[in-house]
Design an enzyme around this catalytic site. Structure first.
Site, PDB file in Angstrom:
ATOM      1  N   CYS A  43       5.196 -11.875  -1.243  1.00 24.13           N
ATOM      2  CA  CYS A  43       6.084 -11.135  -2.241  1.00 24.13           C
ATOM      3  C   CYS A  43       6.440 -12.315  -3.044  1.00 24.13           C
ATOM      4  O   CYS A  43       6.348 -13.251  -2.670  1.00 24.13           O
ATOM      5  CB  CYS A  43       6.952 -10.214  -1.991  1.00 24.13           C
ATOM      6  SG  CYS A  43       8.348 -10.722  -0.874  1.00 24.13           S
ATOM      7  N   ASP A  80       9.525  -4.719  -6.538  1.00 22.90           N
ATOM      8  CA  ASP A  80      10.551  -5.434  -5.998  1.00 22.90           C
ATOM      9  C   ASP A  80      11.938  -4.432  -5.925  1.00 22.90           C
ATOM     10  O   ASP A  80      12.217  -3.933  -7.051  1.00 22.90           O
ATOM     11  CB  ASP A  80      10.803  -6.598  -6.367  1.00 22.90           C
ATOM     12  CG  ASP A  80      11.578  -7.524  -5.896  1.00 22.90           C
ATOM     13  OD1 ASP A  80      12.576  -7.149  -4.925  1.00 22.90           O
ATOM     14  OD2 ASP A  80      11.710  -8.725  -6.330  1.00 22.90           O
ATOM     15  N   ARG A  96      10.476  -7.791   0.602  1.00 16.66           N
ATOM     16  CA  ARG A  96       9.388  -6.756   0.787  1.00 16.66           C
ATOM     17  C   ARG A  96       8.379  -7.470   2.178  1.00 16.66           C
ATOM     18  O   ARG A  96       8.295  -6.660   2.953  1.00 16.66           O
ATOM     19  CB  ARG A  96       8.387  -6.568  -0.402  1.00 16.66           C
ATOM     20  CG  ARG A  96       9.007  -5.492  -1.253  1.00 16.66           C
ATOM     21  CD  ARG A  96       8.497  -5.549  -2.630  1.00 16.66           C
ATOM     22  NE  ARG A  96       8.248  -6.907  -3.409  1.00 16.66           N
ATOM     23  CZ  ARG A  96       7.714  -6.967  -4.477  1.00 16.66           C
ATOM     24  NH1 ARG A  96       6.968  -6.023  -5.066  1.00 16.66           N
ATOM     25  NH2 ARG A  96       7.931  -8.055  -4.974  1.00 16.66           N
TER      26      ARG A  96
END
Length: 585
Positions: free
Chosen positions: A440, A553, A446
């Site tokens: 990510c 996100d 994440r």
């Protein structure tokens, strides 16, 4: 170095990525008979479709460290013994100049002389040179942000003033371009303070309202041999480069100002002197770009072929036989930048003048693009006998503006999920011993949770796949936010010991399966890395989440927002493991 120019196979290495200076240099030299090789930062650059390119290498500061980037380029030059190297921006210019002693003795660097480099790549020193030459400049001073306040600056410069980094790129931060910021309010200044190093030195200047004009030159030992002038037809309200420009006759006063500064710095090389002129015909020097500049396609289209003239000089050590000060009246636009500027203008006009007026304005601006069929206008990427870069740019725009919206439709989501899961099954069947990389942006929310959940779930199911997690953020060893710790704990995972890692090209193996989370992740992977197998985590979700094209996100959304994101990730990872088990049975 005495060599014939036209038709010779002098080899030139060009470094850059855009459809403005980079592509213009490639085309100019290719047409002149030079053998053009390139190092490109971006694998998706439309410029790479040009027929004039002999070979391409992809080195950038996202996938490589600055030292690895430089070592790769130097090794390339030493292997192929290029005759000329042209860095199109500071990301290549600074490191190559610092390592010039490592280059072959015959290789010519298309970089300005040391005196010009010192003074024209630092905005404060440029300002001092201009003052020495009697060239008008805006009132200004240098300071650190910690040493001043908005009230002090507002009292000195008024309600509008400009904050400029001394250099567009810092030698130790070549992955990040520093931008000029126009301050309209105390809130603007506070936001700037928050986003930047308060101990860094900046140039503060009074705002000078007016239209941008440029005078571009080829100078040899301080004497100008070619000059070209243009005016900005379309300018972004927030500042920055123009997307639509028009050639204009050389103004004797502006040309004289540029010539004086060339003599003062003994400039040998190319440069674009950027001026600003107001309605009262008063003007000031804004800055100097002593390298190939963004509006270069306009100059070449008008008949002032700066790249060819410069390289001809470098390989023959002979200046042009006659000076070039006359050219055609033409206009040119950077298509992608202009489309996005139209979009910004439409949104602004919709808010301030109403949707009806905004639509009429937008239609008029779009119709202007049709002027490209006339002999007096072009697009930066368009050249009738080298069409592929233009077609590649149009394709990229279509994917961004049209397909990016369509990809969120339920039908296409279902298709992508079917295709992704089928491809993963085939990959696992061919090689069950693959490594899974979760990637990510920052590797603090994440991807670390996905890796932790994958590790625990795989262990419970006696699956022995290896795994890891990375981010695109270049600063490493950052901890997860408190909201990530707490949300992960609610789902039985512990992220307290996690430290972020930056994804370099060396971290990716041929057989790895890379799992990313959103379109921004995909864009970075596609542009900067060589990845054989990359898939979106959202394409592994089941019917519990039928409308999700991305797993966004959750940064800044609180514990509940992060937990919601983590439930999606756990769903995705569970499906990934199921696909693996079914494939290897």
């Amino acid at each position: 170095m005495q060599q014939p120019v036209t038709g010779s196979k002098v080899s030139v290495l060009v470094l850059g990525e855009d459809t403005r200076s980079f592509l213009s240099v490639i085309r100019s030299l290719g047409e002149a008979g030079y053998e053009v090789h390139v190092v490109c930062y971006d694998r998706t650059s439309p410029a790479l479709a040009s027929k004039y390119i002999t070979t391409v290498k992809f080195y950038n500061y996202q996938a490589l460290t600055a030292q690895d980037w430089l070592n790769s380029v130097i090794a390339l030059v030493q292997r192929y013994q290029f005759d000329v190297i042209i860095p199109c921006d500071e990301r290549a210019l600074y490191p190559l100049w610092s390592a010039k002693e490592r280059l072959p003795s015959h290789t010519q660097l298309a970089i300005a002389n040391p005196q010009a480099l010192e003074h024209l790549f630092d905005k404060w020193k440029t300002k001092r040179v201009a003052q020495t030459c009697g060239v008008p400049v805006a009132e200004g001073h240098i300071t650190t942000i910690v040493e001043t306040s908005y009230d002090q600056l507002q009292q000195r410069y008024g309600d509008l003033f400009v904050v400029k980094p001394l250099q567009s790129f810092e030698e130790d931060k070549l992955s990040q371009r520093q931008k000029v910021v126009i301050i309209h309010s105390a809130e603007d200044f506070a936001a700037f303070q928050h986003a930047n190093d308060s101990h860094h030195t900046y140039l503060i200047e009074a705002f000078f309202a007016g239209k941008g004009e440029g005078v571009s030159v080829l100078s040899i030992q301080g004497e100008v041999y070619a000059a070209f002038a243009h005016v900005r037809v379309a300018e972004p309200n927030s500042g920055g480069g123009s997307s639509y420009r028009k050639s204009i006759p050389l103004d004797p006063a502006l040309l004289e100002a540029a010539e004086q500064m060339c003599r003062q710095t003994q400039l040998t090389g190319v440069a674009m002197f950027e001026f600003r002129r107001n309605e009262a015909e008063q003007w000031i020097l804004v800055e100097v770009n002593a390298r190939f500049w963004g509006s270069l396609p306009l100059a070449v289209y008008a008949g002032v072929d700066f790249p060819k003239m410069y390289v001809d000089y470098l390989v023959t050590n002979q200046p042009p036989q006659s000076k070039v000060l006359q050219y055609r009246s033409v206009t040119a636009r950077a298509l992608t930048a202009d489309i996005y500027e139209m979009k910004r203008e439409f949104e602004l006009f919709s808010e301030t003048r109403g949707t009806s007026i905004a639509r009429k304005y937008l239609l008029g601006r779009l119709l202007q693009i049709g002027n490209v069929i006339t002999p007096k206008e072009t697009l930066d990427s368009l050249q009738w006998h080298d069409m592929k870069p233009f077609l590649a740019e149009c394709s990229a725009l279509f994917r961004t503006l049209v397909l990016a919206k369509l990809r969120k439709t339920r039908l296409l989501i279902r298709y992508r999920r079917y295709k992704t899961q089928r491809q993963l099954a085939l990959l696992f069947k061919r090689n069950p011993r693959r490594r899974i990389l979760f990637v990510c942006y920052g590797n603090i929310m994440r991807s670390p949770f996905a890796a932790a959940y994958f590790q625990d779930s795989a262990a419970q199911q006696h699956i022995s796949l290896s795994w890891d997690s990375f981010g695109f953020h270049l600063i490493e060893q950052r901890s997860c936010p408190q909201s990530a710790f707490q949300a992960a704990q609610r789902l039985g995972e512990d992220l307290t010991c996690h430290q972020s890692k930056w994804l370099s090209q060396l971290d990716i193996r041929e057989t790895d399966i890379v799992i990313y989370f959103d379109r921004q992740n995909y864009s970075k992977l596609h542009a900067y890395y060589q990845v054989n197998h990359a898939f979106c985590a959202a394409d592994l979700l089941d019917n519990q989440f039928p409308k999700l094209a991305d797993i966004d996100d959750p940064y800044g959304r609180g514990i509940e927002g992060v937990e919601e994101c983590y439930r999606k990730i756990s769903n995705s990872v569970t499906r990934l493991l199921t696909i693996y088990k079914e494939a290897v049975q």
